[in-house]
Design an enzyme around this catalytic site. Structure first.
Site, PDB file in Angstrom:
ATOM      1  N   ASP A 131       0.807  -1.223   0.000  1.00 41.91           N
ATOM      2  CA  ASP A 131       0.000   0.000   0.000  1.00 41.91           C
ATOM      3  C   ASP A 131       0.837   1.269   0.000  1.00 41.91           C
ATOM      4  OD1 ASP A 131      -2.211  -1.698   0.155  1.00 41.91           O
ATOM      5  OD2 ASP A 131      -2.101  -1.747   2.338  1.00 41.91           O
ATOM      6  N   LYS A 162       1.816   1.984  -5.241  1.00 45.30           N
ATOM      7  CA  LYS A 162       2.303   1.377  -6.494  1.00 45.30           C
ATOM      8  C   LYS A 162       1.352   1.672  -7.651  1.00 45.30           C
ATOM      9  CE  LYS A 162       2.300  -2.591  -4.379  1.00 45.30           C
ATOM     10  NZ  LYS A 162       2.111  -2.191  -2.990  1.00 45.30           N
ATOM     11  N   GLN A 185       1.814  -6.390  -3.472  1.00 47.20           N
ATOM     12  CA  GLN A 185       2.383  -6.641  -2.143  1.00 47.20           C
ATOM     13  C   GLN A 185       3.715  -5.883  -2.028  1.00 47.20           C
ATOM     14  OE1 GLN A 185       0.937  -9.686  -3.878  1.00 47.20           O
ATOM     15  NE2 GLN A 185      -0.778  -8.634  -2.976  1.00 47.20           N
ATOM     16  N   ARG A 229      -5.227   0.137   8.538  1.00 49.83           N
ATOM     17  CA  ARG A 229      -3.796  -0.154   8.472  1.00 49.83           C
ATOM     18  C   ARG A 229      -3.127   0.310   9.758  1.00 49.83           C
ATOM     19  NH1 ARG A 229      -3.649   2.599   2.618  1.00 49.83           N
ATOM     20  NH2 ARG A 229      -4.460   0.882   1.383  1.00 49.83           N
TER      21      ARG A 229
HETATM   22  P1  GDP Z   1      -0.729   0.299  -3.544  1.00 50.43           P
HETATM   23  O1  GDP Z   1      -1.361  -0.950  -3.066  1.00 50.43           O
HETATM   24  O2  GDP Z   1       0.753   0.324  -3.337  1.00 50.43           O
HETATM   25  O3  GDP Z   1      -1.098   0.657  -4.952  1.00 50.43           O
HETATM   26  O4  GDP Z   1      -1.312   1.470  -2.628  1.00 50.43           O
HETATM   27  P2  GDP Z   1      -2.855   1.674  -2.165  1.00 50.43           P
HETATM   28  O5  GDP Z   1      -3.618   2.199  -3.309  1.00 50.43           O
HETATM   29  O6  GDP Z   1      -3.346   0.456  -1.478  1.00 50.43           O
HETATM   30  O7  GDP Z   1      -2.681   2.756  -1.028  1.00 50.43           O
HETATM   31  C1  GDP Z   1      -2.052   3.980  -1.277  1.00 50.43           C
HETATM   32  C2  GDP Z   1      -3.020   5.104  -0.908  1.00 50.43           C
HETATM   33  O8  GDP Z   1      -2.323   6.312  -0.873  1.00 50.43           O
HETATM   34  C3  GDP Z   1      -4.130   5.297  -1.926  1.00 50.43           C
HETATM   35  O9  GDP Z   1      -5.279   5.753  -1.249  1.00 50.43           O
HETATM   36  C4  GDP Z   1      -3.591   6.394  -2.828  1.00 50.43           C
HETATM   37  O10 GDP Z   1      -4.602   7.154  -3.479  1.00 50.43           O
HETATM   38  C5  GDP Z   1      -2.866   7.229  -1.819  1.00 50.43           C
HETATM   39  N1  GDP Z   1      -1.717   7.986  -2.320  1.00 50.43           N
HETATM   40  C6  GDP Z   1      -0.739   7.608  -3.200  1.00 50.43           C
HETATM   41  N2  GDP Z   1       0.204   8.565  -3.287  1.00 50.43           N
HETATM   42  C7  GDP Z   1      -0.159   9.554  -2.441  1.00 50.43           C
HETATM   43  C8  GDP Z   1       0.441  10.790  -2.041  1.00 50.43           C
HETATM   44  O11 GDP Z   1       1.511  11.178  -2.495  1.00 50.43           O
HETATM   45  N3  GDP Z   1      -0.267  11.536  -1.109  1.00 50.43           N
HETATM   46  C9  GDP Z   1      -1.447  11.136  -0.574  1.00 50.43           C
HETATM   47  N4  GDP Z   1      -2.049  11.911   0.338  1.00 50.43           N
HETATM   48  N5  GDP Z   1      -2.011   9.967  -0.922  1.00 50.43           N
HETATM   49  C10 GDP Z   1      -1.378   9.193  -1.825  1.00 50.43           C
HETATM   50  P1  IMO Z   2      -0.925  -4.244  -2.268  1.00 52.70           P
HETATM   51  O1  IMO Z   2      -0.517  -4.765  -3.616  1.00 52.70           O
HETATM   52  C1  IMO Z   2      -0.915  -4.762   2.048  1.00 52.70           C
HETATM   53  C2  IMO Z   2      -0.905  -8.903   3.513  1.00 52.70           C
HETATM   54  C3  IMO Z   2      -2.146  -9.361   4.248  1.00 52.70           C
HETATM   55  C4  IMO Z   2      -1.536 -10.357   5.208  1.00 52.70           C
HETATM   56  C5  IMO Z   2      -0.433 -11.019   4.374  1.00 52.70           C
HETATM   57  C6  IMO Z   2      -0.832 -12.354   3.734  1.00 52.70           C
HETATM   58  O2  IMO Z   2      -2.200  -3.483  -2.267  1.00 52.70           O
HETATM   59  O3  IMO Z   2       0.199  -3.504  -1.615  1.00 52.70           O
HETATM   60  P2  IMO Z   2      -2.414 -13.019   1.696  1.00 52.70           P
HETATM   61  O4  IMO Z   2      -3.884 -12.804   1.485  1.00 52.70           O
HETATM   62  O5  IMO Z   2      -1.547 -12.423   0.646  1.00 52.70           O
HETATM   63  O6  IMO Z   2      -2.066 -14.453   1.965  1.00 52.70           O
HETATM   64  O7  IMO Z   2      -2.088 -12.235   3.087  1.00 52.70           O
HETATM   65  O8  IMO Z   2      -0.121 -10.080   3.353  1.00 52.70           O
HETATM   66  N1  IMO Z   2      -1.152  -8.351   2.161  1.00 52.70           N
HETATM   67  C7  IMO Z   2      -1.103  -7.047   1.874  1.00 52.70           C
HETATM   68  N2  IMO Z   2      -0.925  -5.961   2.666  1.00 52.70           N
HETATM   69  N3  IMO Z   2      -1.061  -4.608   0.718  1.00 52.70           N
HETATM   70  C8  IMO Z   2      -1.217  -5.677  -0.096  1.00 52.70           C
HETATM   71  O9  IMO Z   2      -1.241  -5.577  -1.436  1.00 52.70           O
HETATM   72  C9  IMO Z   2      -1.291  -6.965   0.480  1.00 52.70           C
HETATM   73  N4  IMO Z   2      -1.464  -8.211  -0.021  1.00 52.70           N
HETATM   74  C10 IMO Z   2      -1.365  -9.056   1.024  1.00 52.70           C
HETATM   75  O10 IMO Z   2      -2.766  -8.300   4.923  1.00 52.70           O
HETATM   76  O11 IMO Z   2      -0.912  -9.683   6.277  1.00 52.70           O
HETATM   77 MG    MG Z   3      -2.838  -1.607  -1.753  1.00 44.38          MG
END
Ligand code: GDP
Ligand code: IMO
Ligand code: MG
Length: 428
Positions: A13, A16, A225, A306
């Site tokens: 998260d 990416k 991940q 989170r």
């Molecule tokens: P990913 O799984 O790595 O793609 O990340 P997620 O989408 O799960 O979580 C990242 C969160 O941060 C999302 O809600 C994005 O919209 C937000 N986000 C990404 N870059 C920025 C930033 O530079 N500033 C803020 N405030 N939010 C961001």
């Molecule tokens: P993105 O791509 C954050 C975590 C789960 C759990 C562990 C194993 O959005 O960054 P699983 O279902 O994969 O067997 O769970 O990994 N987990 C993540 N945490 N972002 C993710 O993906 C995750 N994908 C799995 O919360 O702790």
């Molecule tokens: Mg994510």
């Protein structure tokens, strides 16, 4: 730059989705490839204030000119795939072409059933998985009882393989977990119902990607991940069941390591984690709650809160090392604008000893206490900044200080969720 990897440098998260979207729209990316994980991922993209989430589909799906690829290293639930695909269509997204590797393993309904029951039986020792069947599907792959995309096109072979897989799974379900047995027919019938839609998408994606690279096309590999969730290099057993690090891109796409030119680690200006497992800089006080609130730290896939903590430079250096990062993309700098003084973990103290690098054993990592350095905050909104020089002096200093301690140069910094809310530190 023909082959670019974007991956998570912390526990997921990091942003990416935003980084991938930025690169696929900002430059001519021809292919965007997912190489590991499945619909446990949740990637957010914000375009003109409109929010999109991708799970199994590469984030490039919003860019019509780019071919999106689900590589052999991904585990694919056909049900989740078409649910996500149809939701995009319903939202009016004009999607680009989608190709799926014939060798990608399938997540069937019994995988998520087993994932959820196993977690329940683990009780307080649970991993906190997403419950999407990821672990059981990868376990079947390694046990050589998995079902692959190509198997869907021969009904006889499919039935044989499902029967083989269910033999051991049904023992587990009925004798250990006291559940009903799953029948071969119900699984086969369900999987066959997707064949018509899947057929035109299935391809030899390794050949496709290698040919594209031979022709000097640009291929982006979108990580899911993150490094600290890697099954080999993460905080085992509190990890996912695949290899989200740069090395996993080669096996998950079918390319050689010599083809990769750029490896970008996406990292938040602080740290978050979902699910169980050690997290040295985790905060349980008002600062943690403020990071959670200001950062909007709620999972995109599961809606779970989170866990939040300060930036951990030991984790950053580790990610830089195990991935061979060429650069970082740091997100969410804007979230820290509210703090006057920002702690940054530079090393750990473990049983009275200073560790500048990730400790060798998990037991030590569980005992790691952060050693903090304190950086001055900037106390003003930076979400409108578009150039590094526009950032307040202390925000620039924060970025430079983190860069010095993180093991790779910073390419860009995010100052908001929007595609345009990005400040380039140095052009690559
Ligand atoms: P990913 O799984 O790595 O793609 O990340 P997620 O989408 O799960 O979580 C990242 C969160 O941060 C999302 O809600 C994005 O919209 C937000 N986000 C990404 N870059 C920025 C930033 O530079 N500033 C803020 N405030 N939010 C961001
Ligand atoms: P993105 O791509 C954050 C975590 C789960 C759990 C562990 C194993 O959005 O960054 P699983 O279902 O994969 O067997 O769970 O990994 N987990 C993540 N945490 N972002 C993710 O993906 C995750 N994908 C799995 O919360 O702790
Ligand atoms: Mg994510």
């Amino acid at each position: 730059m023909p082959a670019v990897v974007v991956l998570g440098a912390q526990w997921g998260d990091e942003g990416k989705g935003k980084a991938t979207d930025l690169l696929t729209t900002g430059s001519a990316i021809d292919f965007c490839v997912r190489t590991s994980g499945g619909h446990n991922a949740g990637h957010t993209i914000v375009v003109d204030g409109k929010k999109f989430a991708t799970h199994l589909l590469p984030s490039s799906i919003l860019t019509k000119s780019c071919v999106s690829v689900i590589g052999n290293g991904v585990v694919v639930s056909p049900e989740a795939l078409f649910r996500e695909y149809d939701a995009m269509v319903a939202a009016g997204v004009e999607m680009g072409e989608l190709k799926i590797s014939a060798n990608a393993h399938i997540i069937a309904s019994y995988h998520s059933t087993i994932d959820k029951i196993t977690e329940r039986f683990l009780g307080k020792n649970k991993i906190g998985t997403t419950g999407r069947g990821i672990g059981p599907a990868y376990a079947d792959k390694i046990n050589r009882i998995g079902i692959r995309m190509a198997d869907l096109f021969d009904e006889h072979i499919l039935a044989q393989k499902v029967e083989g897989a269910l033999e051991s799974r049904n023992h587990l379900l009925t004798k250990v977990y006291n559940r009903r047995a799953i029948t071969v027919d119900e699984v086969v019938e369900d999987l066959l119902s997707y064949v018509g839609r899947l057929q035109p998408m299935i391809a030899d994606t390794s050949l496709m990607i290698n040919r594209a690279l031979d022709e000097d096309k640009t291929v982006l590999f979108e990580g899911a991940q993150a490094t600290m969730l890697d099954v080999d290099h993460g905080t085992y057993p509190f990890v996912t069941s695949s290899s989200p690090i740069a090395g996993g891109v080669c096996t998950g796409a079918g390319i050689g390591p010599t083809r990769i030119d750029r490896v970008i680690g996406v990292i938040k200006a602080y740290t978050t984690r979902v699910g169980s497992g050690p997290f040295p800089t985790e905060l349980f006080d008002q600062d943690g709650e403020d990071l959670w609130r200001i950062g909007g730290e709620v999972g995109v896939s599961t809606g779970r809160d989170r866990r939040c903590g300060w930036y951990d430079a030991v984790v950053a250096r580790y990610a830089s090392r195990v991935n061979g990062l060429t650069e970082f993309f740091m997100t969410k700098l804007d979230v820290l604008s509210a703090w006057e003084r920002i702690p940054v973990c530079v090393a750990y103290e473990i049983d009275g000893q200073r560790h500048d690098e990730m400790p060798m054993t998990q037991t030590d990592f569980h005992h790691a206490k952060p050693i903090y350095e304190y950086l001055d905050g900037w106390g003003e909104d930076i979400s409108g900044c578009r150039e590094f020089a526009q950032l307040p002096a202390n925000a620039q200093r924060y970025v430079q200080a983190l860069e010095e301690m993180s093991g790779a140069p910073f390419w860009a910094v995010g100052v908001g969720p929007g595609r345009e809310q990005t400040v380039v530190v140095r052009d690559q």
